[in-house]
Design a protein around this motif. Structure first.
Motif, PDB file in Angstrom:
ATOM      1  N   PHE A 115       0.825  -1.207   0.000  1.00 36.92           N
ATOM      2  CA  PHE A 115       0.000   0.000   0.000  1.00 36.92           C
ATOM      3  C   PHE A 115       0.857   1.253   0.000  1.00 36.92           C
ATOM      4  N   GLU A 116       1.953   1.234   0.726  1.00 37.96           N
ATOM      5  CA  GLU A 116       2.865   2.389   0.685  1.00 37.96           C
ATOM      6  C   GLU A 116       3.513   2.513  -0.688  1.00 37.96           C
ATOM      7  N   ARG A 117       3.955   1.384  -1.248  1.00 36.37           N
ATOM      8  CA  ARG A 117       4.620   1.439  -2.558  1.00 36.37           C
ATOM      9  C   ARG A 117       3.671   1.900  -3.653  1.00 36.37           C
ATOM     10  N   ALA A 118       2.369   1.668  -3.444  1.00 36.56           N
ATOM     11  CA  ALA A 118       1.380   2.041  -4.462  1.00 36.56           C
ATOM     12  C   ALA A 118       0.813   3.434  -4.249  1.00 36.56           C
ATOM     13  N   SER A 119       1.278   4.141  -3.236  1.00 41.23           N
ATOM     14  CA  SER A 119       0.700   5.451  -2.927  1.00 41.23           C
ATOM     15  C   SER A 119       0.789   6.378  -4.137  1.00 41.23           C
ATOM     16  N   GLY A 120      -0.338   6.991  -4.467  1.00 42.07           N
ATOM     17  CA  GLY A 120      -0.422   7.818  -5.665  1.00 42.07           C
ATOM     18  C   GLY A 120      -0.885   7.037  -6.877  1.00 42.07           C
ATOM     19  N   GLY A 121      -1.020   5.710  -6.710  1.00 41.67           N
ATOM     20  CA  GLY A 121      -1.426   4.865  -7.819  1.00 41.67           C
ATOM     21  C   GLY A 121      -2.467   3.849  -7.397  1.00 41.67           C
TER      22      GLY A 121
END
Length: 376
Positions: free
Chosen positions: A160-166
């Motif tokens: 979820f952090e790595r996908a932030s903004g996406g």
């Protein structure tokens, strides 16, 4: 509990019992699935439902943008209806549940939504729920701080952090351990995550897409999936049609794969058309994934046949690194499932109840796997 599912179809309502304990009854007969016409009465426990249909024309929007939507390809009416829905769903930010049989291309549908949204320039992070144990699911989804456990020498951000903004895509969400589901529900409710070993929650800006080939409603009844999580994920729901319902898309997709796998082998196009014509009545139980493998065999051998592969009696000695990751994983997992289920059914004499008890699999899931591998 979720007792049954009703879907409007031409001439009536398609009915499916979701594993209810007291059953669904029509005229003294227990009904698991079927089409209910006007005037039909079905008893659900102490409730009787009568079907009445208004005679009106249902207008369904069709896609007017050609035979493509992002990475998806299809000329058939079912796919154009899906494209039209995608065009309406993609620009928003709501969670979407993508359903469909294995091999229909649910991940490609998720990518199409991402690429057609305002988040298209952000990351698209895929989490495979089928490959995650409870501990791995925590780490993969939510991350950890340095020193959170033995061997955690550096901090790591979760999906979820790595996908932030996406967008984060939760593939095979039905396989996610139930112990992890409350934490996922919390993320969907307040868009915050807490790393393992941290005492603070941090905000994440993500859109959540999920996919499954299983009936989550049936899993809710079995107690293996949370009802509140189902409703959070299925704000919008999209069903991907199986290849057997897509008409001329078989030839369209096969030619597309041939051009992609062997762009310089135009001589194979005639062989491809000949082999497809020979198998014109085949129903492609493995869907688009099976068709793609069919074309790969044609490129490798000059000809190809269809049908379920022979059941392996032993596990493969090597992992197929000549295949894409998803295909190699599917081949390995399929070999394990066939060997495990074959021996299990042999030892139980084909008794599904006993096989379910020994394996710890729900009867519905066991039936799915038996049917998938053509076992008896």
């Amino acid at each position: 509990r979720l007792h049954c599912e009703l879907v409007r179809v031409p001439g009536g309502l398609h009915f499916r019992d979701l594993g209810s304990k007291n059953g669904s009854w029509v005229g003294g007969c227990r009904l698991e699935r079927g089409v209910l016409g006007p005037g039909a009465r079905v008893q659900l426990g102490g409730t009787v439902i009568e079907v009445r249909l208004e005679r009106q024309r249902l207008k369904q929007a069709l896609w007017q943008g050609g035979d493509r939507f992002g990475p998806l390809l299809g000329a058939s009416p079912p796919m154009h209806r899906l494209f039209a829905k995608l065009a309406r769903v993609a620009p928003g930010d709501s969670s979407v549940l993508i359903t469909g049989e294995s091999g229909t291309g649910k991940e490609e549908v998720a990518r199409a939504i991402h690429e057609s949204s305002a988040r298209k320039d952000g990351p698209f992070v895929v989490v495979d729920g089928a490959s995650l144990s409870r501990s791995l699911a925590d780490l993969e989804l939510f991350g950890h701080e340095r020193g959170a456990f033995t061997g955690a020498e550096v901090a790591r951000a979760g999906a979820f952090e790595r996908a932030s903004g996406g967008t984060v895509f939760l593939d095979e969400i039905g396989e996610l351990p139930i112990e992890v589901q409350p934490k996922l529900l919390r993320v969907l409710e307040d868009r915050t995550v807490q790393r393992l070993g941290s005492g603070a929650r941090q905000s994440v800006d993500v859109r959540v897409l999920a996919a499954t080939h299983r009936s989550l409603a049936t899993m809710v009844n079995e107690g293996s999936f949370r009802e509140d999580l189902l409703y959070r994920l299925a704000v919008l729901e999209l069903a991907v049609p199986p290849l057997r319902d897509r008409g001329g898309d078989v030839r369209l997709l096969a030619r597309h794969f041939l051009r992609r796998f062997a762009p310089d082998r135009r001589d194979l196009m005639e062989a491809l058309d000949r082999d497809l014509e020979k198998h014109a009545g085949y129903r492609w139980p493995g869907n688009v994934r099976e068709l793609r493998s069919f074309v790969r065999r044609l490129v490798a051998l000059g000809e190809a046949s269809v049908g379920a592969p022979a059941i392996e009696t032993e596990m493969p000695d090597t992992i197929r690194v000549d295949l894409p990751y998803a295909d190699a994983k599917e081949a390995w997992l399929g070999a394990f499932e066939r060997q495990y289920l074959g021996r299990l059914l042999d030892e139980t004499g084909g008794n599904v109840t006993e096989a379910s008890r020994r394996s710890g699999l729900a009867r519905s899931r066991l039936h799915e796997l038996v049917k998938k591998h053509g076992l008896r």
